[in-house]
Design an enzyme around this catalytic site. Structure first.
Site, PDB file in Angstrom:
ATOM      1  N   CYS A  25       5.181  19.655 -34.309  1.00 40.48           N
ATOM      2  CA  CYS A  25       4.154  19.022 -33.466  1.00 40.48           C
ATOM      3  C   CYS A  25       3.172  18.190 -34.276  1.00 40.48           C
ATOM      4  O   CYS A  25       2.801  17.081 -33.866  1.00 40.48           O
ATOM      5  CB  CYS A  25       3.420  20.072 -32.640  1.00 40.48           C
ATOM      6  N   ASP A  75       0.414  15.012 -25.494  1.00 37.73           N
ATOM      7  CA  ASP A  75       0.868  16.311 -25.982  1.00 37.73           C
ATOM      8  C   ASP A  75       2.281  16.212 -26.560  1.00 37.73           C
ATOM      9  O   ASP A  75       3.208  15.799 -25.865  1.00 37.73           O
ATOM     10  CB  ASP A  75       0.853  17.308 -24.818  1.00 37.73           C
ATOM     11  N   HIS A  79       4.102  18.758 -27.401  1.00 38.11           N
ATOM     12  CA  HIS A  79       4.803  20.017 -27.163  1.00 38.11           C
ATOM     13  C   HIS A  79       5.725  19.940 -25.941  1.00 38.11           C
ATOM     14  O   HIS A  79       5.680  20.777 -25.037  1.00 38.11           O
ATOM     15  CB  HIS A  79       3.804  21.158 -26.992  1.00 38.11           C
TER      16      HIS A  79
END
Length: 308
Positions: free
Chosen positions: A77, A190, A192
């Site tokens: 990430c 994001d 993720h």
């Protein structure tokens, strides 16, 4: 380990919210230096966000180093965040900050060339393969989670191999973000989310639909931000750097409380000698780095960014 990562990603989901539920406010919203007003131009704000290159976890790419992981889910990430930061700098460098991406619209070759730099292949200069293997020299094993400073150091080294982009990446020492100096909420992309590997077509173009966030992005309370962060500033020309220094001195350094960083005219004598960046020796296996001629940039009046 997978259970821990699952709880971590669930926590991120709980902490975030969506722009669809953005509260009514007269306060301006800033996206990478551009001001938007929700009451009058929410659609422009969303278009501005969707134009940013969005890098997330991927799966089913060729194993890193030949025998390593074929997915970065759970550990990549921060590498993806570093890719997003660098990609934005390249877009500003070659396409300009006002460039906009639209679905199914033909894009200039410079855009596809930038995107190809980040594909999950060992021969792409800013790929997850290159970053993970360069991290070995920073003490990180392939498949290990990186911190913001390690990612910044890796990008600094990789940028030296890329002649076309001709970026000089400078990294200051670690800084601490003072929460009181920042507004209440942040909008963010994001990483993720796990998507399948996408390769370039025979003509060099890339199916780029999954590289742009086409849904309402997340937002989070500033108090939920981890204070260990990396801040990026893009200066296309020396005058941009001079203007940035003036702005920082006027708006940030005038504060009497704890500061995020400071500027000094000369290298402090108690610091180690300043060594200009040079092309590193790479000994990791499986890497096919793009060769280029080293470029060193000298400024008549040198400033250094320091932490406090």
């Amino acid at each position: 380990m997978e259970a821990v990562l699952s709880r971590y990603e669930n926590q991120i989901t709980i902490l975030s919210d969506y722009l669809e539920e953005f509260p009514e406010t007269d306060e301006p919203v800033w996206i990478l230096g551009r001001q938007h007003h929700l009451n009058t131009d929410k659609s422009k704000l969303l278009l501005d966000i969707s134009a940013r290159l969005w890098f997330t976890y991927r799966r089913k790419f060729s194993p890193i180093g030949g025998t390593g992981p074929s997915s970065d889910a759970g550990w990549g990430c921060m590498l993806r965040c570093g890719q997003m930061m660098l990609a934005q700098a390249l877009i500003c460098r070659h396409l300009g900050r006002d460039w906009q991406w639209e679905k199914h619209k033909k894009q200039p070759e410079e855009y596809h060339r930038i995107l190809r730099c980040f594909l999950d292949r060992k021969d792409c200069c800013y790929s997850i393969h290159q970053m993970a293997q360069m991290g070995v020299g920073e003490g990180k094993s392939i498949g290990e989670w990186f911190g913001p400073n390690t990612v910044a150091q890796v990008l600094k080294k990789l940028a030296l191999f890329d002649e076309w982009n001709s970026l000089a990446v400078y990294v200051s020492m670690d800084n601490t973000v003072v929460i009181e100096d920042i507004s209440n909420e942040l909008i963010y992309l994001d990483p993720h989310t796990t998507q399948s590997f996408v390769d370039s077509e025979e003509n060099g173009t890339v199916d780029d639909q999954s590289f742009h966030c086409q849904q309402a992005p997340h937002r989070m309370k500033i108090m939920n931000l981890d204070p260990s962060v990396a801040l990026g500033f893009f200066c296309k020309e020396e005058c941009d750097f001079d203007n940035w220094c003036s702005l920082v001195q006027k708006e940030i350094l005038k504060q009497q409380s704890l500061r995020m960083f400071e500027l000094v005219q000369k290298h402090p004598p108690h610091w180690p000698p300043f060594i200009p960046p040079s092309k590193p020796e790479v000994t990791t296996t499986g890497a096919e780095l793009i060769e280029s001629t080293d470029k060193l940039f000298e400024l008549e009046e040198e400033f250094e960014i320091l932490s406090v």
